[in-house]
Design a protein around this motif. Sequence first.
Motif, PDB file in Angstrom:
ATOM      1  N   ALA A 137     -26.525  19.759  43.476  1.00  0.00           N
ATOM      2  CA  ALA A 137     -25.527  20.780  43.137  1.00  0.00           C
ATOM      3  C   ALA A 137     -25.628  21.155  41.658  1.00  0.00           C
ATOM      4  O   ALA A 137     -25.830  20.293  40.797  1.00  0.00           O
ATOM      5  CB  ALA A 137     -24.128  20.269  43.447  1.00  0.00           C
ATOM      6  N   GLU A 138     -25.506  22.446  41.376  1.00  0.00           N
ATOM      7  CA  GLU A 138     -25.634  22.917  39.995  1.00  0.00           C
ATOM      8  C   GLU A 138     -24.473  22.470  39.121  1.00  0.00           C
ATOM      9  O   GLU A 138     -24.650  22.225  37.924  1.00  0.00           O
ATOM     10  CB  GLU A 138     -25.735  24.447  39.969  1.00  0.00           C
ATOM     11  N   LEU A 139     -23.274  22.366  39.697  1.00  0.00           N
ATOM     12  CA  LEU A 139     -22.112  21.905  38.945  1.00  0.00           C
ATOM     13  C   LEU A 139     -21.461  20.754  39.685  1.00  0.00           C
ATOM     14  O   LEU A 139     -21.075  20.873  40.839  1.00  0.00           O
ATOM     15  CB  LEU A 139     -21.092  23.035  38.758  1.00  0.00           C
ATOM     16  N   LYS A 140     -21.366  19.621  38.988  1.00  0.00           N
ATOM     17  CA  LYS A 140     -20.723  18.436  39.557  1.00  0.00           C
ATOM     18  C   LYS A 140     -19.579  18.011  38.636  1.00  0.00           C
ATOM     19  O   LYS A 140     -19.761  17.899  37.425  1.00  0.00           O
ATOM     20  CB  LYS A 140     -21.714  17.277  39.685  1.00  0.00           C
ATOM     21  N   LEU A 141     -18.425  17.781  39.233  1.00  0.00           N
ATOM     22  CA  LEU A 141     -17.265  17.313  38.499  1.00  0.00           C
ATOM     23  C   LEU A 141     -16.788  16.007  39.111  1.00  0.00           C
ATOM     24  O   LEU A 141     -16.859  15.824  40.336  1.00  0.00           O
ATOM     25  CB  LEU A 141     -16.139  18.342  38.549  1.00  0.00           C
ATOM     26  N   PHE A 142     -16.290  15.118  38.270  1.00  0.00           N
ATOM     27  CA  PHE A 142     -15.707  13.869  38.756  1.00  0.00           C
ATOM     28  C   PHE A 142     -14.289  13.775  38.204  1.00  0.00           C
ATOM     29  O   PHE A 142     -14.079  13.606  37.005  1.00  0.00           O
ATOM     30  CB  PHE A 142     -16.523  12.659  38.302  1.00  0.00           C
ATOM     31  N   MET A 143     -13.302  13.908  39.102  1.00  0.00           N
ATOM     32  CA  MET A 143     -11.892  13.958  38.720  1.00  0.00           C
ATOM     33  C   MET A 143     -11.292  12.559  38.718  1.00  0.00           C
ATOM     34  O   MET A 143     -11.480  11.780  39.655  1.00  0.00           O
ATOM     35  CB  MET A 143     -11.122  14.837  39.698  1.00  0.00           C
ATOM     36  N   THR A 144     -10.550  12.274  37.652  1.00  0.00           N
ATOM     37  CA  THR A 144      -9.899  10.971  37.560  1.00  0.00           C
ATOM     38  C   THR A 144      -8.560  11.123  36.852  1.00  0.00           C
ATOM     39  O   THR A 144      -8.286  12.125  36.187  1.00  0.00           O
ATOM     40  CB  THR A 144     -10.801   9.963  36.798  1.00  0.00           C
ATOM     41  N   ALA A 145      -7.722  10.119  37.034  1.00  0.00           N
ATOM     42  CA  ALA A 145      -6.414  10.033  36.374  1.00  0.00           C
ATOM     43  C   ALA A 145      -5.895   8.627  36.658  1.00  0.00           C
ATOM     44  O   ALA A 145      -6.391   7.940  37.555  1.00  0.00           O
ATOM     45  CB  ALA A 145      -5.434  11.090  36.896  1.00  0.00           C
ATOM     46  N   SER A 146      -4.900   8.193  35.914  1.00  0.00           N
ATOM     47  CA  SER A 146      -4.359   6.860  36.140  1.00  0.00           C
ATOM     48  C   SER A 146      -3.740   6.783  37.534  1.00  0.00           C
ATOM     49  O   SER A 146      -3.255   7.783  38.077  1.00  0.00           O
ATOM     50  CB  SER A 146      -3.298   6.532  35.094  1.00  0.00           C
ATOM     51  N   ALA A 147      -3.754   5.585  38.110  1.00  0.00           N
ATOM     52  CA  ALA A 147      -3.185   5.391  39.448  1.00  0.00           C
ATOM     53  C   ALA A 147      -1.712   5.770  39.474  1.00  0.00           C
ATOM     54  O   ALA A 147      -1.219   6.355  40.451  1.00  0.00           O
ATOM     55  CB  ALA A 147      -3.373   3.948  39.886  1.00  0.00           C
ATOM     56  N   GLU A 148      -0.996   5.457  38.390  1.00  0.00           N
ATOM     57  CA  GLU A 148       0.441   5.748  38.329  1.00  0.00           C
ATOM     58  C   GLU A 148       0.699   7.257  38.318  1.00  0.00           C
ATOM     59  O   GLU A 148       1.599   7.756  39.003  1.00  0.00           O
ATOM     60  CB  GLU A 148       1.049   5.108  37.086  1.00  0.00           C
ATOM     61  N   LYS A 149      -0.113   7.992  37.551  1.00  0.00           N
ATOM     62  CA  LYS A 149       0.042   9.452  37.500  1.00  0.00           C
ATOM     63  C   LYS A 149      -0.252  10.057  38.864  1.00  0.00           C
ATOM     64  O   LYS A 149       0.465  10.948  39.341  1.00  0.00           O
ATOM     65  CB  LYS A 149      -0.908  10.043  36.464  1.00  0.00           C
ATOM     66  N   ARG A 150      -1.304   9.577  39.505  1.00  0.00           N
ATOM     67  CA  ARG A 150      -1.684  10.115  40.811  1.00  0.00           C
ATOM     68  C   ARG A 150      -0.639   9.791  41.872  1.00  0.00           C
ATOM     69  O   ARG A 150      -0.311  10.638  42.719  1.00  0.00           O
ATOM     70  CB  ARG A 150      -3.053   9.574  41.220  1.00  0.00           C
ATOM     71  N   ALA A 151      -0.109   8.579  41.825  1.00  0.00           N
ATOM     72  CA  ALA A 151       0.917   8.190  42.798  1.00  0.00           C
ATOM     73  C   ALA A 151       2.175   9.027  42.616  1.00  0.00           C
ATOM     74  O   ALA A 151       2.804   9.431  43.595  1.00  0.00           O
ATOM     75  CB  ALA A 151       1.250   6.711  42.642  1.00  0.00           C
ATOM     76  N   ASN A 152       2.522   9.306  41.380  1.00  0.00           N
ATOM     77  CA  ASN A 152       3.711  10.114  41.118  1.00  0.00           C
ATOM     78  C   ASN A 152       3.545  11.530  41.662  1.00  0.00           C
ATOM     79  O   ASN A 152       4.466  12.094  42.263  1.00  0.00           O
ATOM     80  CB  ASN A 152       3.991  10.155  39.618  1.00  0.00           C
ATOM     81  N   ARG A 153       2.368  12.107  41.485  1.00  0.00           N
ATOM     82  CA  ARG A 153       2.099  13.447  42.017  1.00  0.00           C
ATOM     83  C   ARG A 153       2.187  13.455  43.540  1.00  0.00           C
ATOM     84  O   ARG A 153       2.797  14.335  44.140  1.00  0.00           O
ATOM     85  CB  ARG A 153       0.703  13.908  41.588  1.00  0.00           C
ATOM     86  N   ARG A 154       1.560  12.457  44.146  1.00  0.00           N
ATOM     87  CA  ARG A 154       1.546  12.378  45.600  1.00  0.00           C
ATOM     88  C   ARG A 154       2.946  12.133  46.149  1.00  0.00           C
ATOM     89  O   ARG A 154       3.341  12.711  47.171  1.00  0.00           O
ATOM     90  CB  ARG A 154       0.601  11.249  46.032  1.00  0.00           C
ATOM     91  N   TYR A 155       3.709  11.295  45.473  1.00  0.00           N
ATOM     92  CA  TYR A 155       5.078  10.987  45.880  1.00  0.00           C
ATOM     93  C   TYR A 155       5.926  12.255  45.900  1.00  0.00           C
ATOM     94  O   TYR A 155       6.631  12.543  46.879  1.00  0.00           O
ATOM     95  CB  TYR A 155       5.661   9.959  44.919  1.00  0.00           C
ATOM     96  N   LYS A 156       5.831  13.053  44.833  1.00  0.00           N
ATOM     97  CA  LYS A 156       6.601  14.300  44.755  1.00  0.00           C
ATOM     98  C   LYS A 156       6.173  15.279  45.843  1.00  0.00           C
ATOM     99  O   LYS A 156       7.002  15.959  46.442  1.00  0.00           O
ATOM    100  CB  LYS A 156       6.421  14.932  43.374  1.00  0.00           C
TER     101      LYS A 156
END
Length: 229
Positions: free
Chosen positions: A144-163
């Motif tokens: 693939a010409e453009l590859k991205l790898f997305m990350t964030a702290s587990a707490e931030k991700r859980a908060n987003r998913r919870y909401k």
Amino acid sequence: MKQITIAIDGYSSTGKSTVAKRLAKALNYIYVDTGAMYRAVTLYALDQNLITDEHLDVQGVVNAVEKLKLNFVLNLDTQQGEIHLNGANVEGKIRNLRVSRKVSKIAAIPEVRAKLVALQQKMGEDKGVVMDGRDIGTVVFPNAELKLFMTASAEKRANRRYKELLERGDKVSYDDVLKNVQERDHIDSTRKTSPLKKAADAIEFDNSDMGLDEQFERIHQFALRLINK
């Protein structure tokens, strides 16, 4: 305009699908949500009691996935592709914690991954595609010409998913969502087949403290530079 392949990988609840959908729309590209495909298989396995809290019938899942029909159908109202399983729209049934708790175990089955990777490669063979998942840049489209790898702290991700789940009307606790995020991270990163990892040539994108608009603008610019190169 030149057509490229855009692979977006990363941890659960990093907003991969949200930014991928928006990017595909801006570029007039096809968007493929590979996570929805694994979730649809998981939904089927749950409904058929192939996976429970106590048991996983691996051979039963392998036999089933060979016969399942998975495809995306455009919703004319939202202009978004929605996952269909054996002809039925299951988009509204796959985004809950029931499926989230089991999807990483289903996705770790080598035969399931092989089947869905083949489908994903077929969907993107003509380029002009934005695809997000766990192994897009490493396995599905390593060139693939453009590859991205997305990350964030587990707490931030859980908060987003919870909401997000609360807004859907699901009755969940933050602690349960955080536990699910951490368990999925572990399973996704340690499975033997196509583990979640950053491709050597991927751009790491930590969005722990970044809004959706800023994320999109930065990624959109990455894509445009490559397309117009």
